[in-house]
Design a protein around this motif. Structure first.
Motif, mmCIF file in Angstrom:
data_model
loop_
_atom_site.group_PDB
_atom_site.id
_atom_site.type_symbol
_atom_site.label_atom_id
_atom_site.label_comp_id
_atom_site.label_asym_id
_atom_site.label_seq_id
_atom_site.Cartn_x
_atom_site.Cartn_y
_atom_site.Cartn_z
ATOM 1 N N PHE A 59 9.732 -5.553 -4.259
ATOM 2 C CA PHE A 59 9.077 -5.915 -3.003
ATOM 3 C C PHE A 59 8.834 -4.747 -2.068
ATOM 4 C CE2 PHE A 59 8.493 -10.425 -2.994
ATOM 5 C CZ PHE A 59 9.448 -10.944 -3.857
ATOM 6 N N GLY A 60 9.492 -3.607 -2.326
ATOM 7 C CA GLY A 60 9.323 -2.477 -1.420
ATOM 8 C C GLY A 60 10.160 -2.576 -0.165
ATOM 9 N N VAL A 61 10.983 -3.628 -0.061
ATOM 10 C CA VAL A 61 11.872 -3.821 1.087
ATOM 11 C C VAL A 61 13.201 -4.357 0.568
ATOM 12 C CG1 VAL A 61 10.006 -4.277 2.736
ATOM 13 C CG2 VAL A 61 11.037 -6.178 1.473
ATOM 14 N N PRO A 62 14.272 -4.234 1.357
ATOM 15 C CA PRO A 62 15.543 -4.826 0.939
ATOM 16 C C PRO A 62 15.485 -6.350 0.991
ATOM 17 C CG PRO A 62 15.748 -3.825 3.107
ATOM 18 C CD PRO A 62 14.406 -3.443 2.601
ATOM 19 N N ILE A 105 -3.926 -9.332 2.174
ATOM 20 C CA ILE A 105 -2.691 -8.543 2.259
ATOM 21 C C ILE A 105 -1.810 -8.865 1.052
ATOM 22 C CG2 ILE A 105 -0.536 -8.187 3.537
ATOM 23 C CD1 ILE A 105 -2.040 -8.434 6.090
ATOM 24 N N GLY A 106 -1.570 -7.842 0.242
ATOM 25 C CA GLY A 106 -0.716 -7.992 -0.926
ATOM 26 C C GLY A 106 0.701 -7.530 -0.621
ATOM 27 N N VAL A 107 1.525 -7.537 -1.661
ATOM 28 C CA VAL A 107 2.933 -7.198 -1.479
ATOM 29 C C VAL A 107 3.100 -5.768 -0.978
ATOM 30 C CG1 VAL A 107 5.121 -6.838 -2.697
ATOM 31 C CG2 VAL A 107 3.761 -8.880 -3.151
ATOM 32 N N LYS A 108 2.341 -4.832 -1.551
ATOM 33 C CA LYS A 108 2.509 -3.426 -1.169
ATOM 34 C C LYS A 108 2.174 -3.208 0.297
ATOM 35 C CE LYS A 108 1.289 1.265 -2.609
ATOM 36 N NZ LYS A 108 0.488 2.087 -3.563
ATOM 37 N N THR A 109 1.036 -3.758 0.719
ATOM 38 C CA THR A 109 0.632 -3.617 2.130
ATOM 39 C C THR A 109 1.624 -4.339 3.038
ATOM 40 O OG1 THR A 109 -1.694 -3.490 1.488
ATOM 41 C CG2 THR A 109 -1.213 -4.030 3.792
ATOM 42 N N ALA A 110 2.046 -5.524 2.621
ATOM 43 C CA ALA A 110 3.016 -6.279 3.416
ATOM 44 C C ALA A 110 4.306 -5.484 3.596
ATOM 45 C CB ALA A 110 3.310 -7.618 2.740
ATOM 46 N N ALA A 111 4.762 -4.850 2.520
ATOM 47 C CA ALA A 111 5.997 -4.054 2.599
ATOM 48 C C ALA A 111 5.836 -2.898 3.579
ATOM 49 C CB ALA A 111 6.378 -3.541 1.215
ATOM 50 N N GLN A 112 4.669 -2.260 3.559
ATOM 51 C CA GLN A 112 4.433 -1.151 4.483
ATOM 52 C C GLN A 112 4.447 -1.641 5.932
ATOM 53 O OE1 GLN A 112 0.693 0.345 3.054
ATOM 54 N NE2 GLN A 112 1.621 1.633 1.473
ATOM 55 N N VAL A 114 12.643 -9.698 2.386
ATOM 56 C CA VAL A 114 11.746 -10.276 1.374
ATOM 57 C C VAL A 114 10.932 -11.429 1.956
ATOM 58 C CG1 VAL A 114 11.744 -11.671 -0.735
ATOM 59 C CG2 VAL A 114 13.014 -9.522 -0.665
ATOM 60 N N VAL A 115 11.570 -12.281 2.747
ATOM 61 C CA VAL A 115 10.866 -13.424 3.341
ATOM 62 C C VAL A 115 9.691 -12.948 4.186
ATOM 63 C CG1 VAL A 115 11.101 -15.291 5.015
ATOM 64 C CG2 VAL A 115 12.855 -14.949 3.292
ATOM 65 N N GLU A 116 9.902 -11.851 4.908
ATOM 66 C CA GLU A 116 8.823 -11.342 5.773
ATOM 67 C C GLU A 116 7.625 -10.890 4.927
ATOM 68 O OE1 GLU A 116 11.846 -11.997 8.470
ATOM 69 O OE2 GLU A 116 9.738 -11.682 8.924
ATOM 70 N N VAL A 117 7.912 -10.222 3.810
ATOM 71 C CA VAL A 117 6.834 -9.756 2.925
ATOM 72 C C VAL A 117 6.132 -10.936 2.277
ATOM 73 C CG1 VAL A 117 6.367 -8.503 0.779
ATOM 74 C CG2 VAL A 117 7.865 -7.494 2.503
ATOM 75 N N GLN A 118 6.900 -11.928 1.787
ATOM 76 C CA GLN A 118 6.296 -13.104 1.154
ATOM 77 C C GLN A 118 5.433 -13.899 2.137
ATOM 78 O OE1 GLN A 118 10.002 -14.800 -0.554
ATOM 79 N NE2 GLN A 118 8.893 -14.809 -2.488
ATOM 80 N N ALA A 119 5.853 -13.945 3.389
ATOM 81 C CA ALA A 119 5.074 -14.668 4.394
ATOM 82 C C ALA A 119 3.684 -14.050 4.554
ATOM 83 C CB ALA A 119 5.805 -14.671 5.727
#
Length: 1011
Positions: free
Chosen positions: A189-192, A216-223, A196-201
């Motif tokens: 996910f690129g995050v701890p 917005i995909g996972v990579k952009t969300a993680a950034q 994860v919930v924040e990225v999935q949202a």
């Protein structure tokens, strides 16, 4: 008559709430059914053609969890959790949730009920609750287990469950035999996990029809989450996003993102129908289980369960309810498709060369039956049992033997061959293994079964206590004893157990003996308890054995009458030396199982033990120095010290002995009244380097001058004056000694002489390095990791901007300056870059506004503003620092990427200064410790890599992030890329870094020019 066994009988269910040390396994049953069905080839029951591949996969997984997991990783509590086919609260929140999922395959649908029957046959809880998904139940059970101190393993690879991963909750993919912990979640996910919930949202999920934010995909969300911290903060600042499409998508779909977050966030507060205590593992009714497996026609698994339970399967009838025909299919239906071999599924087939399919032989007891008397002896239980036994077995020095003849020694050697291991402790007349004479060798085979072999003890003279020139009688000649011991010491099949065994290895190498296959009890203690306890032999003996060993001072005395070890009477030397060997063996027996129980075996086996031989060879090689260079430097330093001392007298306004801490303290805090003064136990003012640094940071001149005087005086006394005295009379080189167990972070330390404290960033320090020279016809090669701790900060804290800068090969300090101050990288003023560099490196070490202001020569307020702006621009760094500090407060340690634990027990000290120091140290330890682990891995691989290329380069020194080699002139060009490659690839395959490592390697005639 059927065979009977205690394991065949039904046992009452033990109701036991999990506690510390327990391990709760929660199987995501619904997810696993589909994975098993799609992963396995078609498997049909012979009698009626019913497809049962998912059922077999499920049964094999349950058996593996109950019986084939390593003893330290078996469940104490276990449940299978399913989704109940009802509307949940998520459907009420968002009617289209999971609305587009396709129906289950026709040949899977009949297997659902059979899988539930399988769970009941194993006598395991089969859990489901209306209104909630399986994931919510798993989240609730995991939370409750954690609150009771237990660890949890979630048997699943479902990404939706990764938000639950913590240091006490991991996931386990049985199909791939893969653990999913915090690093694996970050990789995906690129995050701890807590983000994860924040990225999935933001990213949404098409499978479950979670909308997210379009585009917005996972990579952009993680950034975005790494930069803003959480969804709500991001949405509040959405108008500030520079990219127009991204900004509009966030603003226009803010409510969808919030709903998505509610959909993916697991509910860990479910009111459970089945209490956690009811999940306690117990023995199933083996006959009932065999009956089910026979009905399913799983012959291999039936046999395994029967063998374990000591039941003849022919005496058990197949379960009628689940047998052929009960499913409604006719035995005469159309022929089934080709059938996969049952034994090939899920590791049911033993791999070549293994005894039981798991790579380990089954023990056989009486009458050829499997011996399972130690099944319950987990590594934790074994470690506890060993520790208890060690304390209950008193040390009896009267049982030790003195070996005075070759016949006696050979008898001991024969006994060693029978046992296969022994403890060894060589005693010498000096702490320098390169020049020490071996006085004797102690051996131990078991508690109180130890001996001492005197080799070179001197004979006592007359009653005046003088020593005669000759040796004491009845000693084996050293050469003969060592030759008799050589086959043992060089055997790869016999384990040698020592304590700081590198000392023995160096000393034996001086006699032409290469010590092979060794363990080090001190390094085991270090791998387990770095920063938590002393690793000295006397301290460990007191702690683990409750025994006070004879101290060296008791044996040799002190002051003018102090004896060298070879002057000690043999009977007293026997009691002392054999006791050491005995205690070493006992400590090894106590600490070895702790490595497995506490999952530190990999740290010890890959980062500690292999380095012993590498460092022993480096110490023996030594390095050449130029005495004339050192002599000139000594004169220069003497003049500098005299000048600074005169300036100190002038500032103080009175004569002062600069080398007297008492006089300095009285002037600083008594006469001048400077702030921050504290007194030691003796009542004198403290004038440690930290105290003077703090005062210097505040702009006071006298402390600065005192520090300058101390620095130049130390360089003179420690290096330019002292180094020539360390030159070995035979090799004519300087040989340092490395300590592996001296720091909390895994960094090596160097002593006698210490070559790691030569300041590299000062002109004076660089001048000293010029005195280290290559042998004629050779060059010194310095290979240094470039900015490794900054790279690891970008990696571990997951700072996208820094990571990308390192990937692109940018000037990281210029990039930081550009990010902070808005200055273009091109034609950037040197002063701006210098400020960014000071902040970059200072942040790692927890620099204060005082320190930064002093370093840059700016006002404290300006320095404070720089630090604040740095954290605002790189919020992930502050998040990393806070998370690391909080983790250490909760657990007492931090962990490197390679699993090394650095303990900081004083991080919760009531003294604010001690607490702050430990917080800074803990934050830095993850970076410094990981860097230390990386260079250790490089060192253990280096010699083989050079040998493979037929290069004769010799590794001489390690100084933190730098390795120094001596290379023939004509091999320099070929050696440099090999060294760089080994160092840059050192983390792999254990850790896959997304940030590239870079190594600068140069060759020159002296160390300074090569660096």
């Amino acid at each position: 008559m059927p065979k009977t066994s205690p394991k065949a009988a039904t046992k009452p269910v033990a109701v036991k709430a999990p506690a510390k040390g327990d391990h709760v396994f929660l199987v995501d049953g619904s997810s696993y059914i589909f994975r098993a069905y799609h992963a396995l080839p078609p498997l049909n029951r012979k009698s009626d053609g019913l497809q049962v591949n998912a059922v077999l996969g499920f049964c094999n997984m349950l058996w593996k969890l109950l019986r084939d997991m390593p003893p330290d990783n078996r469940p104490t509590h276990l449940a299978i959790v399913f989704d109940k086919s009802e509307i949940t609260f998520r459907n009420k929140l968002y009617p289209d949730y999971k609305a587009h999922r396709p129906p289950a395959p026709d040949d899977l649908i009949p297997q659902f009920a059979l899988i539930r029957e399988a769970v009941r046959a194993f006598d395991l809880p089969c859990l489901e609750q209306g209104g909630f998904e399986a994931d919510d139940l798993i989240a609730t059970y995991a939370r409750e287990a954690g609150e009771r101190g237990a660890t949890t393993t979630i048997v699943s690879s479902d990404k939706d469950l990764m938000q639950l991963v913590t240091d006490k909750v991991t996931m386990y993919d049985t199909m791939k035999d893969r653990r999913i912990g915090i690093p694996e979640v970050i990789e995906k996910f690129g995050v701890p996990p807590d983000k994860v919930v924040e990225v999935q949202a933001l990213a949404g999920d098409s499978t479950d029809n979670v909308p997210g934010v379009p585009g917005i995909g996972v990579k952009t969300a993680a950034q975005l989450i790494a930069e803003y911290g959480d969804l709500e903060t991001l949405l509040k600042h959405a108008g500030e996003i520079k990219q127009p499409k991204r900004r509009e998508a966030l603003i226009g779909n803010a409510e969808k993102a919030r709903i998505s977050r509610q959909l993916v966030l697991l509910d860990d507060k479910v009111k459970l129908d089945v209490p956690l205590a009811d999940l306690a593992v117990h023995e199933p009714d083996a006959r009932k289980l065999i009956a089910f497996l026979k009905a399913m026609e799983f012959s291999t698994l039936t046999r395994r369960v029967a063998e374990y339970s000591q039941i003849d399967p022919s005496d058990v009838e197949a379960d009628e309810k689940n047998a052929s025909g009960a499913s409604g299919k006719s035995a005469g239906s159309s022929p089934p498709p080709p059938r996969a071999a049952e034994g090939d599924l899920f590791g049911d087939q033993a791999p070549p060369g293994s005894a039981n399919g798991k790579g380990r032989a089954s023990a056989v007891g009486k009458e050829g039956k499997p011996d399972r008397s130690n099944v319950v002896l987990t590594p934790h239980a074994l470690a506890a049992a060993r520790a208890e036994a060690a304390r209950k077995t008193p040390v009896d020095r009267n049982k030790y033997q003195t070996i005075r003849s070759l016949d006696q020694l050979n008898a001991w050697i024969a006994r060693v061959h029978d046992v296969g291991y022994f403890a060894i402790e060589a005693k010498a007349n000096s702490i320098d293994p390169m020049q020490a004479e071996m006085s004797g060798i102690a051996l131990a085979l078991a508690p109180n079964d130890a001996c001492y072999v005197p080799l070179a003890h001197k004979a006592s003279g007359d009653g005046a206590g003088l020593f005669a020139a000759g040796l004491a009688p009845d000693q084996i000649r050293a050469a003969d004893a060592l030759e008799a011991l050589r086959p043992l010491l060089e055997s790869a099949g016999i384990l040698k157990i020592g304590f700081n065994i590198k000392f023995n290895a160096v000393m034996l190498a001086q006699h032409g003996i290469t010590l092979q296959n060794h363990d080090d009890a001190q390094l085991m203690s270090y791998a387990l308890d770095a920063g938590r306890n002393s690793h000295a032999l006397d301290a460990l003996s007191e702690r683990w054995l409750g025994h006070a060993i004879i101290s060296h001072g008791e044996l040799t005395g002190s002051g003018k009458g102090k004896l060298a070890f070879d002057q000690v009477a043999i009977d007293r030397a026997t009691a002392y030396s054999a006791e050491d060997a005995d205690v070493i063996l006992r400590l090894w027996q106590v600490l070895k199982p702790r490595l497995v129980a506490e999952r530190m075996a990999t740290v010890y086996e890959t980062l500690e033990r292999p380095l012993i031989s590498v460092l022993a060879r480096m110490e023996r090689r030594g390095i050449s120095i130029d005495r004339q260079v050192l002599s000139r430097l000594s004169a220069d330093f003497a003049q500098t010290a005299a000048r600074v001392e005169a300036e100190i007298q002038e500032i103080a306004g009175e004569p002062v002995n600069v080398g007297s801490p008492k006089q300095i303290g009285d002037i600083l805090f008594g006469k001048m009244g400077l702030p921050g003064g504290t007194k030691t136990k003796t009542g004198a003012w403290s004038t440690t380097a930290q105290v003077l640094d703090d005062l210097a940071e505040q702009g006071h001149d006298l402390p600065k001058k005192i520090l300058e005087w101390r620095q130049v005086s130390k360089l003179k006394s420690t290096y330019t004056d002292a180094l020539p005295t360390y030159v070995h009379p035979q090799t004519h080189r300087v040989h340092t000694t490395y300590a592996l167990a001296a720091t909390t972070t895994g960094r090596l330390s160097s002593n006698e002489p210490n070559l790691q404290n030569i300041p590299v960033r000062t002109e004076d320090g660089r001048k000293i390095r010029r005195a280290f020279i290559a042998f004629p016809g050779h060059k010194l090669v310095s290979a240094d990791y470039s900015q490794i701790e900054l790279r690891l900060l970008a990696e571990i804290a997951d700072i996208p901007v820094l990571k990308q800068a390192f990937k692109d090969g940018l000037d990281i300090h210029a990039m930081t300056a550009s990010e902070m101050f808005g200055v273009p990288i091109k034609d950037m003023p040197g002063e701006v870059r210098r400020r960014a560099k000071a902040i970059n490196f200072g942040i790692i070490y927890g620099i204060s506004a005082f320190g930064l202001a002093n370093q840059l020569g700016i006002a404290r307020e300006e320095a404070s503003a720089y630090i604040k702006k740095y954290f605002e621009r790189f919020p992930g760094i502050r998040a990393y620092m806070d998370a690391t500090r909080d983790f250490c407060r909760s657990h007492g340690y931090v962990e490197t990427l390679f699993g090394r634990k650095c303990h900081y027990p004083d991080i919760k000290a009531s003294n604010a200064s001690i607490r702050s120091f430990n917080e800074r140290a803990a934050i830095n330890a993850r970076l410094q410790g990981t860097a230390a682990d990386i260079i250790r891995r490089a060192m253990t691989r280096m010699e083989d890599a050079l040998a493979e290329k037929k290069l004769s380069a010799q590794m001489l020194l390690q100084v933190h992030d730098e390795l120094i080699f001596e290379v023939p002139d004509d091999e320099v060009a070929a050696t440099l890329p090999v060294v760089q490659h080994v160092m840059q690839d050192a983390p792999f395959p254990a850790v896959l870094l997304s940030v590239p490592l870079h190594v600068d390697a140069r060759a020159a005639v002296n160390w300074d020019e090569a660096h």
